[in-house]
Motif scaffolding. Structure first.
Motif, mmCIF file in Angstrom:
data_model
loop_
_atom_site.group_PDB
_atom_site.id
_atom_site.type_symbol
_atom_site.label_atom_id
_atom_site.label_comp_id
_atom_site.label_asym_id
_atom_site.label_seq_id
_atom_site.Cartn_x
_atom_site.Cartn_y
_atom_site.Cartn_z
ATOM 1 N N UNK A 1 0.854 -1.194 0.000
ATOM 2 C CA UNK A 1 0.000 0.000 0.000
ATOM 3 C C UNK A 1 0.887 1.241 0.000
ATOM 4 N N UNK A 2 0.659 2.137 -0.937
ATOM 5 C CA UNK A 2 1.383 3.401 -0.979
ATOM 6 C C UNK A 2 0.834 4.288 0.135
ATOM 7 N N UNK A 3 1.731 4.910 0.888
ATOM 8 C CA UNK A 3 1.342 5.706 2.058
ATOM 9 C C UNK A 3 1.750 7.166 1.927
ATOM 10 N N UNK A 4 0.947 8.023 2.551
ATOM 11 C CA UNK A 4 1.279 9.428 2.725
ATOM 12 C C UNK A 4 1.393 9.702 4.211
ATOM 13 N N UNK A 5 1.856 10.875 4.570
ATOM 14 C CA UNK A 5 2.049 11.243 5.970
ATOM 15 C C UNK A 5 1.072 12.349 6.350
ATOM 16 N N UNK A 6 0.214 12.069 7.332
ATOM 17 C CA UNK A 6 -0.748 13.068 7.812
ATOM 18 C C UNK A 6 0.044 14.145 8.566
ATOM 19 N N UNK A 7 0.040 15.347 8.055
ATOM 20 C CA UNK A 7 0.856 16.427 8.605
ATOM 21 C C UNK A 7 0.521 16.731 10.059
ATOM 22 N N UNK A 8 -0.750 16.769 10.403
ATOM 23 C CA UNK A 8 -1.180 17.171 11.749
ATOM 24 C C UNK A 8 -0.809 16.167 12.833
ATOM 25 N N UNK A 9 -0.771 14.872 12.489
ATOM 26 C CA UNK A 9 -0.555 13.846 13.509
ATOM 27 C C UNK A 9 0.788 13.136 13.407
ATOM 28 N N UNK B 1 5.962 2.927 1.471
ATOM 29 C CA UNK B 1 5.190 1.759 1.038
ATOM 30 C C UNK B 1 5.112 0.787 2.207
ATOM 31 N N UNK B 2 3.914 0.370 2.549
ATOM 32 C CA UNK B 2 3.698 -0.546 3.664
ATOM 33 C C UNK B 2 4.370 -1.888 3.380
ATOM 34 N N UNK B 3 5.192 -2.351 4.307
ATOM 35 C CA UNK B 3 5.982 -3.576 4.119
ATOM 36 C C UNK B 3 5.150 -4.848 4.317
ATOM 37 N N UNK B 4 4.303 -4.869 5.328
ATOM 38 C CA UNK B 4 3.501 -6.056 5.621
ATOM 39 C C UNK B 4 2.050 -5.678 5.844
ATOM 40 N N UNK B 5 1.121 -6.627 5.727
ATOM 41 C CA UNK B 5 -0.304 -6.320 5.886
ATOM 42 C C UNK B 5 -0.649 -5.939 7.327
ATOM 43 N N UNK B 6 -1.695 -5.141 7.453
ATOM 44 C CA UNK B 6 -2.222 -4.740 8.766
ATOM 45 C C UNK B 6 -3.720 -4.968 8.787
ATOM 46 N N UNK B 7 -4.235 -5.410 9.921
ATOM 47 C CA UNK B 7 -5.668 -5.598 10.076
ATOM 48 C C UNK B 7 -6.378 -4.277 10.337
ATOM 49 N N UNK B 8 -7.680 -4.302 10.195
ATOM 50 C CA UNK B 8 -8.513 -3.135 10.493
ATOM 51 C C UNK B 8 -8.366 -2.772 11.968
ATOM 52 N N UNK B 9 -8.408 -1.479 12.269
ATOM 53 C CA UNK B 9 -8.241 -1.047 13.656
ATOM 54 C C UNK B 9 -8.889 0.313 13.870
ATOM 55 N N UNK B 10 -9.365 0.524 15.101
ATOM 56 C CA UNK B 10 -9.906 1.838 15.443
ATOM 57 C C UNK B 10 -8.918 2.642 16.295
ATOM 58 N N UNK B 11 -7.693 2.146 16.403
ATOM 59 C CA UNK B 11 -6.621 2.872 17.088
ATOM 60 C C UNK B 11 -5.386 2.887 16.183
ATOM 61 N N UNK B 12 -4.444 3.755 16.504
ATOM 62 C CA UNK B 12 -3.200 3.828 15.748
ATOM 63 C C UNK B 12 -2.477 2.488 15.813
ATOM 64 N N UNK B 13 -1.916 2.047 14.682
ATOM 65 C CA UNK B 13 -1.225 0.760 14.583
ATOM 66 C C UNK B 13 0.262 0.994 14.336
ATOM 67 N N UNK B 14 1.079 0.048 14.779
ATOM 68 C CA UNK B 14 2.508 0.063 14.462
ATOM 69 C C UNK B 14 2.722 -0.836 13.257
ATOM 70 N N UNK B 15 3.605 -0.423 12.384
ATOM 71 C CA UNK B 15 3.907 -1.222 11.202
ATOM 72 C C UNK B 15 5.294 -0.903 10.699
ATOM 73 N N UNK C 1 3.409 -3.641 -10.294
ATOM 74 C CA UNK C 1 2.194 -4.461 -10.289
ATOM 75 C C UNK C 1 1.799 -4.936 -8.899
ATOM 76 N N UNK C 2 2.703 -4.823 -7.922
ATOM 77 C CA UNK C 2 2.405 -5.266 -6.566
ATOM 78 C C UNK C 2 2.049 -4.119 -5.614
ATOM 79 N N UNK C 3 1.930 -2.903 -6.141
ATOM 80 C CA UNK C 3 1.613 -1.751 -5.294
ATOM 81 C C UNK C 3 0.139 -1.405 -5.377
ATOM 82 N N UNK C 4 -0.404 -0.953 -4.266
ATOM 83 C CA UNK C 4 -1.802 -0.511 -4.196
ATOM 84 C C UNK C 4 -1.814 1.002 -4.044
#
Length: 114
Positions: A39-47, A67-81, A93-96
């Motif tokens: 998953x391609x990631x951006x950085x939330x400036x405020x947090x 780019x996210x290295x490994x999968x993460x499950x759904x969460x309602x709190x901040x996750x470490x990855x 072809x492997x990027x989302x």
């Protein structure tokens, strides 16, 4: 017959990376839906938290930075990855979430899409 599609594996998008662990960092990822490796990631400036790249956003995630290295499950709190944040070649072809603008953004961090 049911056909099952195997999800992308941890780091499967990597073609090459810098020696040791120079390409990866441990990051905080904003609460939200499950995310796949690549998953391609951006950085939330405020947090200072990473979130999926969103080109129409105005919160910092409109710029691709990792780019996210490994999968993460759904969460309602901040996750470490783990994310690939610099010095790597990755398989397009492997990027989302990749678009031409994200590809340019990633190149500024020496993340080269092949």
């Amino acid at each position: 017959m049911t056909i099952k599609k195997e999800p992308i594996h941890t780091g499967e998008f990597l073609l090459s990376e810098g020696a040791g662990n120079i390409s990866r960092e441990t990051i905080n990822i904003a609460a939200g839906p499950a995310l796949n490796a690549g998953q391609v990631l951006g950085l939330v400036t405020a947090t200072g938290e990473f979130a999926p790249y969103a080109p129409a956003a105005e919160d910092g995630t409109q710029t691709a930075v990792a780019i996210l290295y490994g999968p993460l499950g759904e969460s309602d709190i901040v996750r470490r990855g783990r994310a690939v944040v610099r010095m790597a070649e990755v398989s397009e072809v492997h990027l989302t979430g990749l678009d031409p603008e994200a590809e340019k953004d990633l190149a500024t961090h020496f993340l080269i899409v092949r």
